[in-house]
Design a protein around this motif. Structure first.
Motif: not given
Lengths: 111, 113
Positions: B23-31, B48-58, B60-69
């Motif tokens: 996923c590539s967000p809109i330019s300038g969006h950090r969340s 949800e990720y903000f500034s490379e940190t996970q802020r919230n998690k729903g 879902f089992p641990g098989r689902f993961s994410g990251r932000q660059f």
């Protein structure tokens, strides 16, 4: 789990008529938002109403919020065929962008 | 501004495999937030990720993961795929100002066979 229930599940009207859809939710909220989704595509934000507001307008859209009944309604006036889509309410309970979406109303506007 | 871009648009995977969605967000969006949409469960929040940190998690089992660059682009990964993971996965970005709406991409349609 979904917090919001929307009513009706499906609505079919003629072009030019008004469309009203309702949303109920379960917990206290910061704001309530309405989104539209065309088939197989992403959601588009329509309007946001804060918990301390009772009514808001945007173009042909009118949203009401009754926090005592934990319910909201979306009115689309003078519907057009292009309004055909699914409409979702979403509540923000203060968890950042962790929105809780309703079940959605499928609106069909016929010519 | 360009909208939220999700790739790929469609994916077909086999049970037990893993998958990465981008996923590539809109330019300038950090969340960046991720949602799963299925006919049975509707739209459900993944994380949800903000500034490379996970802020919230729903829920879902641990098989689902994410990251932000550092450029705010995000990926989500699902390991050991199950048939029930078949869904439309939606990414949304936000400016994180008060009452900023979510801007959604068109999603990745994942089919697990």
């Amino acid at each position: 789990s979904q917090q919001g229930e929307e009513d009706p599940q499906a609505l079919s009207i003629q072009e030019g008529e008004n469309a009203t859809m309702n949303c109920s939710y379960k917990t206290s909220i910061n704001n309530l938002q309405w989104y539209r989704q065309n088939s197989g595509r992403g959601l588009v934000h329509l309007i946001l109403i804060r918990s301390n507001e009772r009514e808001k307008h945007s173009g042909r859209l009118r949203v009401t919020l009754d926090t005592s009944k934990k319910s909201s309604s979306l009115l689309i006036t003078a519907s057009r065929a292009a309004d055909t889509a699914s409409y979702f309410c979403a509540t923000d309970a203060g968890g950042g962008n962790k929105l809780t979406f309703g079940t959605g109303t499928q609106l069909k506007v016929e010519l | 501004k360009a909208g939220v871009t999700q790739t790929p648009r469609y994916l077909i995977k086999t049970r037990g495999q893993q998958v990465t969605l981008s996923c590539s967000p809109i330019s300038g969006h950090r969340s960046v937030s991720w949602y799963q949409q299925t006919p049975g469960q509707g739209l459900q929040f993944l994380f949800e990720y903000f500034s490379e940190t996970q802020r919230n998690k729903g829920n879902f089992p641990g098989r689902f993961s994410g990251r932000q660059f550092s450029n705010s682009r995000s990926e989500m990964n699902v390991s050991t795929l199950e048939l029930g993971d078949s869904a439309l996965y939606l990414c949304a970005s936000s400016a994180m100002n008060r009452d900023s709406p979510l801007h959604f991409g068109n999603g990745t349609r994942l089919t697990v066979t």
